[in-house]
Motif scaffolding. Sequence first.
Motif, PDB file in Angstrom:
ATOM      1  N   ALA A  66      -0.404  -1.282  -0.065  1.00  0.00           N
ATOM      2  CA  ALA A  66       0.859  -1.038  -0.777  1.00  0.00           C
ATOM      3  C   ALA A  66       0.645  -0.146  -2.000  1.00  0.00           C
ATOM      4  O   ALA A  66       1.452   0.756  -2.266  1.00  0.00           O
ATOM      5  N   ARG A  68      -1.765   2.105  -2.416  1.00  0.00           N
ATOM      6  CA  ARG A  68      -2.028   3.469  -1.946  1.00  0.00           C
ATOM      7  C   ARG A  68      -0.751   4.138  -1.451  1.00  0.00           C
ATOM      8  O   ARG A  68      -0.536   5.323  -1.682  1.00  0.00           O
ATOM      9  N   ILE A  69       0.112   3.377  -0.774  1.00  0.00           N
ATOM     10  CA  ILE A  69       1.385   3.929  -0.314  1.00  0.00           C
ATOM     11  C   ILE A  69       2.240   4.338  -1.507  1.00  0.00           C
ATOM     12  O   ILE A  69       2.780   5.447  -1.548  1.00  0.00           O
ATOM     13  N   TYR A  70       2.344   3.475  -2.497  1.00  0.00           N
ATOM     14  CA  TYR A  70       3.172   3.760  -3.670  1.00  0.00           C
ATOM     15  C   TYR A  70       2.649   4.986  -4.432  1.00  0.00           C
ATOM     16  O   TYR A  70       3.431   5.832  -4.883  1.00  0.00           O
ATOM     17  N   CYS A  71       1.337   5.080  -4.568  1.00  0.00           N
ATOM     18  CA  CYS A  71       0.734   6.167  -5.353  1.00  0.00           C
ATOM     19  C   CYS A  71       0.634   7.483  -4.578  1.00  0.00           C
ATOM     20  O   CYS A  71       0.257   8.505  -5.153  1.00  0.00           O
ATOM     21  N   SER A  72       0.979   7.477  -3.302  1.00  0.00           N
ATOM     22  CA  SER A  72       0.784   8.665  -2.470  1.00  0.00           C
ATOM     23  C   SER A  72       1.735   9.811  -2.790  1.00  0.00           C
ATOM     24  O   SER A  72       1.450  10.959  -2.492  1.00  0.00           O
ATOM     25  N   ASP A  75       7.558   9.176   0.606  1.00  0.00           N
ATOM     26  CA  ASP A  75       8.570   8.135   0.698  1.00  0.00           C
ATOM     27  C   ASP A  75       7.880   6.824   1.088  1.00  0.00           C
ATOM     28  O   ASP A  75       7.340   6.712   2.194  1.00  0.00           O
ATOM     29  N   PRO A  76       7.891   5.812   0.202  1.00  0.00           N
ATOM     30  CA  PRO A  76       7.142   4.590   0.486  1.00  0.00           C
ATOM     31  C   PRO A  76       7.653   3.829   1.715  1.00  0.00           C
ATOM     32  O   PRO A  76       6.853   3.214   2.426  1.00  0.00           O
ATOM     33  N   ASP A  77       8.942   3.871   1.992  1.00  0.00           N
ATOM     34  CA  ASP A  77       9.462   3.162   3.163  1.00  0.00           C
ATOM     35  C   ASP A  77       8.988   3.816   4.458  1.00  0.00           C
ATOM     36  O   ASP A  77       8.606   3.126   5.403  1.00  0.00           O
ATOM     37  N   LEU A  79       6.277   5.703   4.773  1.00  0.00           N
ATOM     38  CA  LEU A  79       4.830   5.549   4.865  1.00  0.00           C
ATOM     39  C   LEU A  79       4.448   4.121   5.243  1.00  0.00           C
ATOM     40  O   LEU A  79       3.488   3.894   5.985  1.00  0.00           O
ATOM     41  N   ARG A  80       5.209   3.124   4.780  1.00  0.00           N
ATOM     42  CA  ARG A  80       4.955   1.743   5.169  1.00  0.00           C
ATOM     43  C   ARG A  80       5.180   1.567   6.672  1.00  0.00           C
ATOM     44  O   ARG A  80       4.387   0.947   7.365  1.00  0.00           O
ATOM     45  N   SER A  83       2.301   3.078   8.428  1.00  0.00           N
ATOM     46  CA  SER A  83       1.153   2.185   8.329  1.00  0.00           C
ATOM     47  C   SER A  83       1.288   1.019   9.311  1.00  0.00           C
ATOM     48  O   SER A  83       0.334   0.663  10.012  1.00  0.00           O
TER      49      SER A  83
END
Length: 105
Positions: A66, A68-72, A75-77, A79-80, A83
């Motif tokens: 989470a 790494r996704i946030y810091c990438s 769009d976190p949704d 990318l989640r 993943s």
Amino acid sequence: MSNKIPFSIIFENQNIDFFLEAHSETKSPEHLTRISTEILDILDSNVKRNKISDGDLIQALALVTAIRIYCSGFDPDKLRKFSDDLVKKTVSNIKSGKFTKIGSA
């Protein structure tokens, strides 16, 4: 089109050989397998030394993923979901691998 990358793990007196169906835009299969192996070695060492439960380990991995996704910067949704899809596909890849007993177990 995906990249099929050979990978092996040893788990519960079994060698499991499988092909990871990596994303088509994987930049370096060598980096992917090297860092995966290094992370698994660190995790295995910590689990054995500190008797970490599977639940605690999965939560720690979720926290790290989470972050790494946030810091990438993506769009976190999205990318989640990406993943989640990778985890689902990788579990399927492992299940369809070649299982070979090792040792006298």
